[in-house]
Scaffold this active site. Structure first.
Site, PDB file in Angstrom:
ATOM      1  N   LYS A  62       4.706   1.869 -13.683  1.00 16.17           N
ATOM      2  CA  LYS A  62       5.850   1.424 -12.865  1.00 16.17           C
ATOM      3  C   LYS A  62       6.531   0.218 -13.514  1.00 16.17           C
ATOM      4  O   LYS A  62       7.758   0.120 -13.536  1.00 16.17           O
ATOM      5  CB  LYS A  62       5.374   1.098 -11.439  1.00 16.17           C
ATOM      6  N   GLN A  75       0.179  -1.457  -3.970  1.00 13.56           N
ATOM      7  CA  GLN A  75      -0.425  -0.261  -4.561  1.00 13.56           C
ATOM      8  C   GLN A  75      -1.640   0.182  -3.739  1.00 13.56           C
ATOM      9  O   GLN A  75      -2.518  -0.626  -3.437  1.00 13.56           O
ATOM     10  CB  GLN A  75      -0.836  -0.560  -6.019  1.00 13.56           C
ATOM     11  N   ASP A 128       8.540   1.680  -1.149  1.00 12.33           N
ATOM     12  CA  ASP A 128       7.714   2.885  -1.085  1.00 12.33           C
ATOM     13  C   ASP A 128       8.071   3.715   0.146  1.00 12.33           C
ATOM     14  O   ASP A 128       7.585   4.838   0.292  1.00 12.33           O
ATOM     15  CB  ASP A 128       6.220   2.518  -1.025  1.00 12.33           C
TER      16      ASP A 128
END
Ligand code: NAD
Length: 302
Positions: free
Chosen positions: A52, A96, A119
């Site tokens: 990422k 994460q 997200d």
């Protein structure tokens, strides 16, 4: 049979993003900045985070890696989330997953300001998406929708069977594809999105093969290698394979290789379109995170 080349489409989108960021720089504006919180030392998470950050750098975004020890308390992690919510230099951030077992993921995700939730996993963003309000859509469903749109695969009136009911893939992709197509995203033709008739299947579904044989489009997100077999797919189906599974492969230098949830050699000859694994949905997920970050940046800097 046409391969849905997520790697290629993601590269095209990255080039579009890079051009937009270059234009921002030339106009003397700051660039988007993504925060990535990683807790502990899970090797798979480390790889995802590194990918990422690399993707951010490729398009000219700034990325900040916030590494926290595995034994951090839930209260301290919540404090970090609140700090990022309040940090004006951060346009969006992710935590994460998975988190260590002593931390409740939903408590942490719910604390993220939905405007910075790139997200798309906060209850606010999920609820807003369900209601057709402006929202940040979670990355994998957004990437799947974009992949379909860029190949002009219409979903209106089609029967989409989704295998898997997770909060990050199954449920949101089902909801997106059944939406009225008013949630169009930049670069997409609204007419190609949504309006599908969707069936969601899961581990307790009875006679999955019979349901799959009625599908125009099958999206598999089960994490079960070889789950979708040729007898479940009628000719002309579009198959989107979300699964990422490591299987032992002594011939590979790494000792394993990645496969999806589809018996690809047997199923692919039957399909109109199919995604490969790797190189299908995976690259689209990462580029969708970048698109979400840019979306949050535009909202933040309006
Ligand atoms: P999950 O592991 O949380 O849940 C799996 C779902 O599949 C469950 O709802 C379960 O009911 C269903 N399922 C499992 N076996 C089944 C069976 N035999 N028949 C019918 N349904 C079954 O799911 P997830 O987090 O959405 O992940 C699914 C897969 O997708 C994993 O392999 C994951 O690594 C992968 N994934 C890939 C990407 C990407 O970018 N390509 C992103 C997210 C997840």
């Amino acid at each position: 049979m046409t391969l849905l080349d997520g790697k290629q489409i993601a590269a095209t989108i990255r080039a579009e993003l890079r051009a937009e960021i270059d234009a921002l720089r030339q106009a003397g504006r700051r660039v988007p900045r993504l925060g990535i919180v990683i807790v502990g030392h899970n090797p798979a998470s480390e790889t995802y985070v590194a990918n990422k950050i690399k993707a951010c750098q490729e398009v000219g975004f700034e990325a900040e890696r916030i590494a926290l020890e595995a034994d951090i308390s839930e209260a301290d992690l919540l404090r970090e989330v609140h700090r990022l919510n309040a940090d004006p230099a951060i346009d969006g951030f992710i935590v994460q997953l998975p988190l260590p077992a002593h931390i409740c993921e939903s408590t942490i995700l719910s604390a993220i300001d939905y405007r910075k939730d790139v997200d798309g996993l906060t209850p606010e963003n999920v609820g807003r998406t369900v209601q057709g309000l402006p929202s940040i859509v979670s990355a994998t469903p957004r990437g799947i929708r974009e992949l379909l749109a860029r190949y002009n695969i219409l979903t209106a009136g089609r029967h989409v069977v989704v295998i898997g009911r997770s909060n990050i893939v199954g449920k949101p992709v089902a909801m997106l594809l059944m939406q009225r197509p008013y949630l169009s995203l930049p670069g997409m033709s609204a007419s190609s999105l949504g309006d599908a008739t969707v069936t969601i299947c899961h581990s307790k579904t009875q006679d999955l093969p019979a349901i799959c044989r009625t599908a125009d489009i099958i999206i598999v997100a089960a994490g079960s290698p070889g789950l979708l077999t040729a007898e479940m797919v009628r000719p002309g189906t579009t198959v989107i394979d979300v699964g990422i599974n490591r299987i032992d492969d002594p011939a590979s230098p790494r000792g394993y290789r990645l496969v999806g949830d589809v018996d690809f050699p047997a199923v692919s000859p039957l399909c109109n379109y199919i995604t490969p694994v790797p190189g299908g949905v995976g690259p689209m997920t990462i580029v969708s995170l970048l698109q979400n970050t840019l979306q949050a940046y535009h909202e933040h800097t309006r």
